[in-house]
Design a protein around this motif. Structure first.
Motif, PDB file in Angstrom:
ATOM      1  N   GLU A  22     -10.940   1.798   1.118  1.00 50.51           N
ATOM      2  CA  GLU A  22     -10.503   0.861   2.378  1.00 50.51           C
ATOM      3  C   GLU A  22     -11.069   1.718   3.628  1.00 50.51           C
ATOM      4  O   GLU A  22     -11.801   1.253   4.395  1.00 50.51           O
ATOM      5  N   GLY A  50      -4.951  -5.812   5.349  1.00 49.04           N
ATOM      6  CA  GLY A  50      -3.448  -5.345   5.715  1.00 49.04           C
ATOM      7  C   GLY A  50      -3.137  -3.959   5.813  1.00 49.04           C
ATOM      8  O   GLY A  50      -3.920  -3.191   6.331  1.00 49.04           O
ATOM      9  N   SER A  76      -1.436  -7.756  -0.767  1.00 46.05           N
ATOM     10  CA  SER A  76      -0.878  -8.987  -0.801  1.00 46.05           C
ATOM     11  C   SER A  76      -1.443 -10.032   0.411  1.00 46.05           C
ATOM     12  O   SER A  76      -1.372 -11.032   0.146  1.00 46.05           O
ATOM     13  N   GLY A 115      -0.825   0.524  -1.692  1.00 44.09           N
ATOM     14  CA  GLY A 115      -1.374   0.088  -2.817  1.00 44.09           C
ATOM     15  C   GLY A 115      -2.440   1.131  -3.460  1.00 44.09           C
ATOM     16  O   GLY A 115      -3.168   0.723  -4.291  1.00 44.09           O
ATOM     17  N   THR A 172      -7.201  -4.589   0.533  1.00 42.39           N
ATOM     18  CA  THR A 172      -6.526  -4.647  -0.783  1.00 42.39           C
ATOM     19  C   THR A 172      -5.068  -5.040  -0.194  1.00 42.39           C
ATOM     20  O   THR A 172      -4.753  -4.716   0.793  1.00 42.39           O
ATOM     21  N   LYS A 174      -1.787   3.153   6.103  1.00 42.26           N
ATOM     22  CA  LYS A 174      -2.414   2.517   4.934  1.00 42.26           C
ATOM     23  C   LYS A 174      -2.202   2.902   3.598  1.00 42.26           C
ATOM     24  O   LYS A 174      -2.188   4.114   3.695  1.00 42.26           O
ATOM     25  N   GLY A 175      -2.285   2.219   2.664  1.00 36.78           N
ATOM     26  CA  GLY A 175      -2.372   2.934   1.157  1.00 36.78           C
ATOM     27  C   GLY A 175      -1.108   2.615   0.237  1.00 36.78           C
ATOM     28  O   GLY A 175      -1.015   3.379  -0.792  1.00 36.78           O
ATOM     29  N   LEU A 181      -6.314   3.513  -0.303  1.00 34.42           N
ATOM     30  CA  LEU A 181      -6.888   4.066   0.959  1.00 34.42           C
ATOM     31  C   LEU A 181      -8.281   4.443   1.247  1.00 34.42           C
ATOM     32  O   LEU A 181      -9.055   4.354   2.157  1.00 34.42           O
ATOM     33  N   LYS A 197       5.725  -5.055  10.267  1.00 32.94           N
ATOM     34  CA  LYS A 197       4.701  -3.885  10.016  1.00 32.94           C
ATOM     35  C   LYS A 197       4.665  -3.285  11.374  1.00 32.94           C
ATOM     36  O   LYS A 197       4.273  -1.973  11.549  1.00 32.94           O
ATOM     37  N   ASP A 248       0.418  -0.952   6.559  1.00 34.41           N
ATOM     38  CA  ASP A 248       1.762  -0.832   6.225  1.00 34.41           C
ATOM     39  C   ASP A 248       2.696  -0.405   7.341  1.00 34.41           C
ATOM     40  O   ASP A 248       3.718  -0.849   7.751  1.00 34.41           O
TER      41      ASP A 248
HETATM   42  O1  LIG Z   1      -3.623   0.519  -0.504  1.00 33.64           O
HETATM   43  C1  LIG Z   1      -3.438  -0.687   0.034  1.00 33.64           C
HETATM   44  C2  LIG Z   1      -3.487  -1.088   1.371  1.00 33.64           C
HETATM   45  O2  LIG Z   1      -3.593  -0.367   2.172  1.00 33.64           O
HETATM   46  C3  LIG Z   1      -2.857  -2.491   1.792  1.00 33.64           C
HETATM   47  O3  LIG Z   1      -3.597  -2.881   2.621  1.00 33.64           O
HETATM   48  C4  LIG Z   1      -1.311  -2.209   2.563  1.00 33.64           C
HETATM   49  O4  LIG Z   1      -0.688  -1.352   1.751  1.00 33.64           O
HETATM   50  C5  LIG Z   1      -0.816  -3.563   3.039  1.00 33.64           C
HETATM   51  O5  LIG Z   1      -0.557  -4.485   1.872  1.00 33.64           O
HETATM   52  P1  LIG Z   1       0.234  -5.859   2.051  1.00 33.64           P
HETATM   53  O6  LIG Z   1      -0.639  -6.709   2.679  1.00 33.64           O
HETATM   54  O7  LIG Z   1       0.405  -6.096   0.596  1.00 33.64           O
HETATM   55  O8  LIG Z   1       1.668  -5.308   2.798  1.00 33.64           O
END
Ligand SMILES: O=C[C@H](O)[C@H](O)[C@H](O)COP(=O)(O)O
Length: 227
Positions: A105, A84, A28, A99, A26, A96-97, A102, A123, A86
């Motif tokens: 995922e 992805g 971007s 979004g 999940t 992670k999380g 987690l 990151k 964080d």
């Molecule tokens: O719950 C969301 C996830 O763990 C995402 O994979 C994580 O926050 C990375 O997201 P992004 O690629 O948008 O930075």
């Protein structure tokens, strides 16, 4: 930043073969990957690849992009998962999380034959907790008690509030999210286990010892970290 995300997503496609079952993360960065995978399937460059989504977001995007989806209970094994993160520490432990996805995922990525993480260089951290809080998915009735119990770990937790929604964020599983800011997480695996031992915690966003490969988008191209 977007270019770095696109770059790592493109690199991740090199790990995909025909007949694979792939965990679809999940966020971007993974969104670029899902769209690119859809194109490869549409043009016939890849065949018989199925995705297991980790959220409503990745499921909707997969369907829109032409990636057929299956659920965990329909498959015997997951070949690969792409997602992805964080934060990534030098030992490939993750937070992670952001979004709020987690839990699903971790369910998928823990079981994947290979778990590949896609990030841009912003990151990378020296230790987990350096920049980001740890998202913790909790049963709604327990949120306040857990917030207080987290003080034992010197963590300050905030209930995550919705944007374009009044009140708290509700996860895909119907729960709340506490964002817990730690001073420094010395032992990620130990902290991951400790947090999950608190009654009412569904899952937490520390992913220790799960990632196999991290593809990092930098100004000089994609760098690969491996455990
Ligand atoms: O719950 C969301 C996830 O763990 C995402 O994979 C994580 O926050 C990375 O997201 P992004 O690629 O948008 O930075």
């Amino acid at each position: 930043m977007e270019e770095m995300k696109r770059m790592v997503a493109k690199e991740a496609l090199k790990y995909i073969d025909d007949d694979m079952i792939i965990g679809l993360g999940t966020g971007s960065t993974t969104a670029y990957f899902i769209q690119m995978l859809g194109k490869k399937l549409m043009t016939g460059e890849l065949e018989d690849v199925y995705g297991i989504p980790t959220s409503h977001q990745s499921r909707l995007l997969a369907l829109e992009s032409g990636v057929p989806v299956v659920s965990l209970d329909e498959v015997d094994a997951i070949d690969l998962a792409i997602d992805g993160a964080d934060e990534v520490d030098p030992h490939l432990n993750l937070i992670k999380g952001r979004g709020a996805a987690l839990t699903m995922e971790k369910i998928i990525e823990y079981r994947a034959g290979t778990f590949i993480v896609l990030v841009d260089e912003s990151k990378l951290v020296e230790y987990l907790g350096q920049k980001m809080p740890v998202p913790i998915e909790v049963i709604p009735a327990a949120w306040r008690a857990i917030k207080e119990e987290l003080e034992v770990f010197n963590a300050t937790a905030e209930l995550r509030m919705g944007v374009k929604k009044d009140g708290p964020v509700i996860t895909d599983n119907g729960n709340f999210i506490l964002d817990a800011k730690f001073e420094k997480i010395e032992d990620p695996l130990d902290m991951e286990i400790e947090l999950n031992n608190i009654p009412g915690v569904v899952e937490n966003g520390i992913f220790a010892d799960i990632a196999d490969i991290v593809l990092v988008g930098t100004k000089d191209g994609v760098k690969r970290m491996e455990r």
